[in-house]
Design an enzyme around this catalytic site. Structure first.
Site, mmCIF file in Angstrom:
data_model
loop_
_atom_site.group_PDB
_atom_site.id
_atom_site.type_symbol
_atom_site.label_atom_id
_atom_site.label_comp_id
_atom_site.label_asym_id
_atom_site.label_seq_id
_atom_site.Cartn_x
_atom_site.Cartn_y
_atom_site.Cartn_z
ATOM 1 N N GLN A 11 0.852 -1.332 0.098
ATOM 2 C CA GLN A 11 -0.016 0.165 0.206
ATOM 3 C C GLN A 11 0.953 1.257 0.056
ATOM 4 O O GLN A 11 2.015 1.220 0.520
ATOM 5 C CB GLN A 11 -1.262 -0.075 1.382
ATOM 6 N N SER A 93 4.287 -6.597 3.199
ATOM 7 C CA SER A 93 3.102 -5.750 3.408
ATOM 8 C C SER A 93 1.964 -7.049 1.962
ATOM 9 O O SER A 93 1.840 -7.954 1.799
ATOM 10 C CB SER A 93 2.204 -4.705 4.121
ATOM 11 N N LEU A 94 1.232 -5.316 2.081
ATOM 12 C CA LEU A 94 0.119 -6.319 0.837
ATOM 13 C C LEU A 94 0.547 -6.758 -0.154
ATOM 14 O O LEU A 94 0.152 -8.099 0.126
ATOM 15 C CB LEU A 94 -0.460 -4.911 0.577
ATOM 16 N N ARG A 118 -9.514 -7.711 3.237
ATOM 17 C CA ARG A 118 -8.043 -7.573 4.879
ATOM 18 C C ARG A 118 -8.409 -5.716 4.149
ATOM 19 O O ARG A 118 -8.683 -5.152 6.110
ATOM 20 C CB ARG A 118 -6.759 -8.093 3.919
ATOM 21 N N HIS A 202 -0.132 -2.320 11.487
ATOM 22 C CA HIS A 202 0.936 -3.709 11.901
ATOM 23 C C HIS A 202 1.674 -3.852 13.592
ATOM 24 O O HIS A 202 2.409 -3.808 14.286
ATOM 25 C CB HIS A 202 2.151 -3.310 11.797
ATOM 26 N N GLN A 252 1.344 -10.578 9.912
ATOM 27 C CA GLN A 252 1.282 -9.216 10.052
ATOM 28 C C GLN A 252 0.501 -8.133 9.816
ATOM 29 O O GLN A 252 1.518 -6.924 10.158
ATOM 30 C CB GLN A 252 0.788 -9.782 8.343
#
Length: 311
Positions: A11, A93-94, A118, A202, A252
């Site tokens: 992102q 991440s994503l 998500r 996070h 995560q």
């Protein structure tokens, strides 16, 4: 024998116009974007082409949009250079969801539905927790942890994205982040940059999102890793099984992203060339800070393919 890694951005990589230049030349990209719109229930092509920027930047829309455009670029790469295959995939991440798709461990449809859910779950958690994130430039890990300790004042505030030397993102309650911005230069930071995100990603403030995502993942078909390995954000280790992948994707959301350690691990494991596949050049820039000698090729637009050999 040369080993190759495909890397996928997270992102923040989104931008109006991303992926649109692929559509006229490569029908496979157009078909994938159309399929994505069917799954999501809105016109993703129009959103990517025209915005509005505020909507594209929202957590709910940016995550599926980045996943879809990264998958489109991956699809075109498969047509332009069909012999080019990864030994390892990784995503920030994503981007880890795109890495799993590229490794053949989840389908495009399931990957897109997962990142949509998500994003929705993260937005819902952000709406009730008043969180923020700040990029701290010029401090090492020890000093960033000290900064968080001083600025927290009993609230949540911790380093969560270890991106590259001299760039660590902190995350937590909004008031704590604001205090950290004011204190950062006093403890030697070059700059403290608040990020345009919806919440404290996070961190433990995302626990409600992690719980919702866990339920969705348990109902999603994920294959055990085979020919292509995927390295996990949370510990810089290769995923050994489908269940470990499910656990890693849940953790995560509430644990730090160890991107620098992931890249250092791949370099130690003799990866000789990296491809960043997705909108923007964020990962290319981070790699130059992690290891200037590492070879990384950016695939972010139609023009990117002109320099690749056809086979």
């Amino acid at each position: 024998m040369k080993k190759t890694a495909f890397l996928f951005p997270g992102q923040g990589a989104q931008a109006i116009g991303m992926g649109i230049d692929l559509l006229e030349k490569w029908p496979c990209a157009a078909a994938l974007l159309e399929r994505a719109s069917e799954i999501l229930g809105y016109d993703l092509k129009q959103l990517c082409a025209e915005g509005p920027e505020e909507k594209l930047n929202s957590t709910v829309c940016s995550q599926p949009a980045i996943f879809a455009v990264s998958a489109m670029l991956l699809k075109v790469l498969g047509e332009v250079s069909p012999s080019l295959k990864p030994d390892v995939t990784a995503g920030l991440s994503l981007g880890e969801y795109t890495a799993l798709y590229a490794a053949g461990l989840i389908s495009f449809e399931d990957g897109l539905r997962l990142v949509q859910k998500r994003g929705q779950a993260m937005q819902e958690a952000a709406d009730v927790s008043s969180g923020a994130m700040v990029s701290i430039l010029g401090l090492d890990e020890e000093k960033v942890r000290q900064l968080c300790k001083e600025a927290a004042c009993g609230q949540v505030l911790e380093p969560v994205n270890f991106n590259c030397p001299g760039q660590i993102v902190i995350s937590g309650h909004k008031e704590a982040c604001l205090r950290a911005v004011k204190l950062a230069e006093q403890v030697g930071a070059i700059k403290a940059v608040p990020l345009a995100v919806a919440g404290a990603f996070h961190t433990i403030l995302m626990l409600p999102a992690a719980q919702k995502l866990e339920q969705v993942l348990e109902q999603t078909e994920i294959c055990d890793p085979d020919d292509v390995q995927v390295i996990a954000n949370i510990d810089a280790e290769y995923y050994p099984s489908a269940q470990a992948i499910r656990q890693g994707l849940v953790k995560q959301l509430i644990q730090p992203i160890l991107w620098q350690k992931c890249m250092e691990r791949l370099i130690r494991d003799q990866i000789s060339v990296f491809y960043e596949i997705g909108p923007g050049r964020v990962l290319t820039g981070l790699m130059k800070r992690i290891d200037r000698k590492a070879k990384i090729i950016n695939i972010s637009s139609a023009q990117s393919f002109d320099a690749l050999p056809n086979d």
